[in-house]
Scaffold this active site. Structure first.
Site, PDB file in Angstrom:
ATOM      1  N   TRP B 325       0.846  -1.206   0.000  1.00 18.60           N
ATOM      2  CA  TRP B 325       0.000   0.000   0.000  1.00 18.60           C
ATOM      3  C   TRP B 325       0.880   1.255   0.000  1.00 18.60           C
ATOM      4  CZ3 TRP B 325      -0.184   4.057   3.461  1.00 18.60           C
ATOM      5  CH2 TRP B 325      -1.255   4.941   3.347  1.00 18.60           C
ATOM      6  N   HIS B 326       2.040   1.154   0.674  1.00 18.83           N
ATOM      7  CA  HIS B 326       2.894   2.336   0.800  1.00 18.83           C
ATOM      8  C   HIS B 326       3.520   2.767  -0.516  1.00 18.83           C
ATOM      9  CE1 HIS B 326       2.514   1.478   5.074  1.00 18.83           C
ATOM     10  NE2 HIS B 326       2.865   2.735   5.261  1.00 18.83           N
ATOM     11  N   GLY B 327       3.801   1.823  -1.377  1.00 18.05           N
ATOM     12  CA  GLY B 327       4.419   2.238  -2.629  1.00 18.05           C
ATOM     13  C   GLY B 327       4.661   1.068  -3.548  1.00 18.05           C
ATOM     14  N   PHE B 476       2.455   8.508  -0.966  1.00 15.19           N
ATOM     15  CA  PHE B 476       1.687   7.264  -0.897  1.00 15.19           C
ATOM     16  C   PHE B 476       0.218   7.525  -1.211  1.00 15.19           C
ATOM     17  CE2 PHE B 476       5.016   6.473   2.557  1.00 15.19           C
ATOM     18  CZ  PHE B 476       5.943   6.086   1.603  1.00 15.19           C
TER      19      PHE B 476
END
Lengths: 292, 476
Positions: B325-327, B476
């Protein structure tokens, strides 16, 4: 709501008071440094009204190039290297004006090169002047180049926040706690590294009058100061300094006098070994009459 | 618009005055003002991407209405699927398309096939992961009948785009935030003052801690191959506090700003570096995301029910997806997986819910056991941050190899400063937080005036204004 606005007003008041307090503290410290952190602060803090035999001005191509310790020891003179990094003609003029408010000087040497055609302040070199921007002669020079100087002058502490990495808390802290290298060796800053990679310098200054250099010439005439311009050594110089020769009085081009690669830290700056050799060349050229 | 910018310093008082003095008598007008302000806030970055938020909001608003009209299970599933497909489709396209294209190309190359999927020149819309998850939580909760679908489009659109938390959270739940748009907000001085103090604390963490640490961490991570082990350790510590100051600072500003407008957002950080084990850390770090994954991924997968294998599988999935989800980078997946590896032993030993109270609950100082637990947890977390910060997986491994080569001495950095120079700042933060570890934020309760004075003083004196950094979580 009233209570909220009272508290907001109180916070704003505290902030403004702190801004004024910090502004005064920082500015005082730069005028009266225990260990000056810049050449400008060093000049500003000079109190002895004596006469200098000579002073050197210019950029890093002058600070790392001429060691007054050698000249002063050999000739018994009283001279200083007041050059500092990235200094353009405008900063040279400001340095000279500031010095003349503090001392008298018999002779000055100005290092010139590809920076000759620069008219405005250098983004790095100008920072050293920020603590003193309230001085009219400094502000009046700078404000002609950008409106930002008005904000830097008028908003308390703004200049110390904007340039915090150079004149912020860390610098202030070292001002009191760490011995400075600025005024060691009469202003000369040795470099000990040896050049590994190099690229030929092909600069070719244009023959256009620089108003700041012209003013330097006028100031020297007014104060009876002997003025010399010179260009410091460069490794494998492939440019052309004829414009400087045409435009400047008492100009001497030393570009090619140091040929040994080991005496350079990069292609436009000599190292300490190079500076020892060049200082002697410089001394023999300008002070031949005084050499015993 | 950045919270630490002049633009925001002007924007906030204008919206505040209009909100409480011009529109205060009409709830609808207040919500319209918040909606317009939120769109201006977002559009300040790039107006074109406003259309994405508006489209997402429209889809979920209409799907919510449709969900209220149908009781047929299949229809309801199709509506939910449509929302998931559109929202995650946008997220997937803007955030992950190039990553998958590159990964497919790399995989085929590895198998000796000459196949290349072309990459697109895509700009990642700021905050897309945050508002996508926020709007999805609404649709899923309506589908689960945990919340009534709203028939108030202004309130719903304002809920999705509420400017304090739009671009970097906390990721709010419709169950908490949406009802607050239905009720008339009454100005409460105490709440607003507390909000103001929380904003100050957030600014301190961002401008004094995070941005100063960033300067050192960036230098050390960029030149790790020439620096000694102690310097690389400092790099890891600095990044740990950079990411904490940056992200929790943003959350504090967001929560504080919301309080100025009479809203209460969920807590996003509860002093995570005082955690005594990894499980406690994940109950205290980015709480809005952890609980989102718990409620909308972990529990639907089966949660802690079923066989041990199922629980392990669910845990690993949640950590890896959370990392992703962060990147769109393998480094984030590795970071998530590493945290899963840390967590699993606690889960297997059924010790993942041991520390539910505060550290040193009834004393000033922690016990030796608590101190060791805290240091061990911080060490594990800090080492995992190397993967989060590194550009590539090989960069992360190289950094760790250099870190463990046991060379000695602190280096003078490329930025012409010594590697240890800003440790005192971290100690100041540590001190403030330690003595407030039971409060929502340190600017509450005792000595508020003194603390406020000290924080303003430090903001002016020690803030990093010449190297101001964007908030990390914007990407993000």
């Amino acid at each position: 709501m009233k209570r909220f606005f009272k508290i907001v007003s109180f916070y704003i008041l505290i902030t403004i008071l702190l801004l004024f307090l910090l502004e005064s503290l920082f500015t005082y410290s730069y005028y009266h440094p225990k260990n000056p952190r810049s050449k400008v602060s060093w000049i500003m803090s000079m109190t002895d009204k004596d006469t200098l035999d000579y002073a050197l001005f210019g950029s890093s191509r002058c600070i790392h190039t001429i060691n007054p310790t050698i000249i002063n020891k050999e000739l018994g003179t009283n001279g200083l290297n007041l050059a500092y990094q990235a200094s353009n003609p405008l900063e040279v003029k400001l340095s000279l004006k500031t010095l003349l408010k503090k001392k008298r000087v018999k002779r000055i040497f100005v290092q010139v090169d590809y920076s000759y055609n620069q008219h405005g302040p250098h983004p790095l070199a100008e920072i050293a002047w920020m603590p003193f921007i309230k001085e009219d002669y400094i502000y009046n020079e700078l404000k002609t180049y950008d409106d930002k100087y008005t904000y830097l002058k008028r908003i308390p502490f703004y200049r110390y926040m904007k340039y915090d990495s150079k004149i912020g808390f860390r610098d202030l802290f070292f001002n009191y706690t760490k011995k400075s290298a600025v005024n060691e060796h009469y202003g000369y800053a040795p470099k000990y590294t040896v050049m590994k990679k190099y690229k030929a310098n092909t600069s070719k200054p244009k023959a256009i009058e620089n108003p700041h250099i012209k003013e330097v010439i006028d100031i020297c005439k007014e104060y009876g100061i002997k003025l010399d311009f010179f260009t410091a050594p460069m490794y494998l110089f492939q440019g052309d300094n004829s414009a400087l020769r045409d435009m400047l009085p008492n100009y001497k081009d030393f570009t090619t006098v140091i040929k040994d690669k080991k005496k350079y830290q990069d292609n436009t700056h000599i190292n300490d070994e190079g500076a020892k050799e060049f200082t002697k060349i410089f001394m023999n050229h300008y002070f031949s009459d005084s050499i015993k | 618009m950045l919270f630490n910018s002049i633009d925001f310093a002007l924007f906030l008082p204008i919206v505040f005055v209009l909100y409480w003095f011009v529109t205060q008598k009409n709830l609808k007008l207040q919500n319209i003002l918040l909606l317009v302000a939120s769109y201006v806030f977002y559009g300040w970055w790039d107006w074109r991407f406003l259309s994405l938020i508006i489209f997402s909001s429209t889809v979920d608003y209409l799907i919510g209405i449709q969900l209220s009209k149908t009781t047929k299970s299949n229809n309801r599933k199709w509506l939910l699927f449509t929302s998931l497909f559109i929202n995650l489709g946008f997220l997937g396209f803007f955030k992950y398309f190039n990553f998958f294209a590159q990964s497919f190309t790399d995989a085929f190359t590895l198998l000796g096939q000459d196949f290349e999927l072309s990459r697109l020149n895509i700009i990642l819309p700021v905050g897309i992961s945050f508002y996508t998850f926020q709007t999805l939580s609404y649709t899923i909760d309506v589908y689960r009948k945990k919340i009534e679908p709203t028939k108030n489009p202004i309130a719903f659109f304002a809920f999705v785009s509420f400017f304090p938390q739009l671009v970097a959270g906390p990721i709010e739940r419709a169950t908490n935030l949406l009802p607050q748009f239905y009720k008339k907000r009454i100005f409460k001085s105490n709440q607003a003052i507390d909000g103001l103090q929380q904003i100050l604390w957030g600014l301190f963490k961002k401008i004094v801690i995070a941005d100063n640490c960033a300067q050192y961490a960036n230098d050390i991570f960029s030149n790790y191959d020439v620096y000694s082990s102690p310097t690389l350790i400092m790099g890891v510590i600095y990044f740990s506090f950079q990411i904490y100051g940056d992200f929790s600072g943003y959350s504090d500003i967001a929560i504080g700003t919301s309080k100025l407008f009479g809203f209460k957002l969920m807590t996003n950080f509860r002093y995570p570096y005082f955690s005594r084990d990894i499980a406690e850390f994940w109950r205290r770090w980015h709480i809005s995301l952890s609980t989102w994954f718990r409620d909308y991924l972990y529990i639907p997968l089966g949660g802690s029910r079923g066989s041990k294998w199922n629980v392990l599988r669910n845990t690993i999935i949640v950590f890896v997806v959370s990392g992703f989800w962060h990147g769109a980078n393998w480094t984030f997946i590795a970071w998530g997986a590493l945290n899963a590896i840390y967590f699993i032993p606690l889960l297997l030993a059924k010790k993942n819910r041991v520390h539910l109270d505060n550290i040193a609950e009834n004393s000033i100082l922690p016990s030796l056991k608590e101190t060791l637990g805290m240091l061990w947890t911080f060490t594990l977390i800090a080492l995992a941050w190397v993967f989060f910060r590194a550009e590539t997986i090989s960069h992360a491994f190289d950094y760790l190899v250099h870190l463990f080569n046991f060379s000695v001495g602190f280096d003078r950095l490329e930025i012409k400063r010594y590697a240890f120079e800003i440790l005192p700042l971290i100690l100041i933060l540590f001190g403030f937080e330690w003595f407030s570890r039971k409060d929502e934020h340190p600017m509450q309760k005792k000595y508020v005036w003194l603390k406020t004075f000290v924080i303003i003083f430090m903001l002016l004196l020690l803030g990093n204004y010449s190297n101001m950094q964007e908030f990390i979580y914007f990407q993000f």
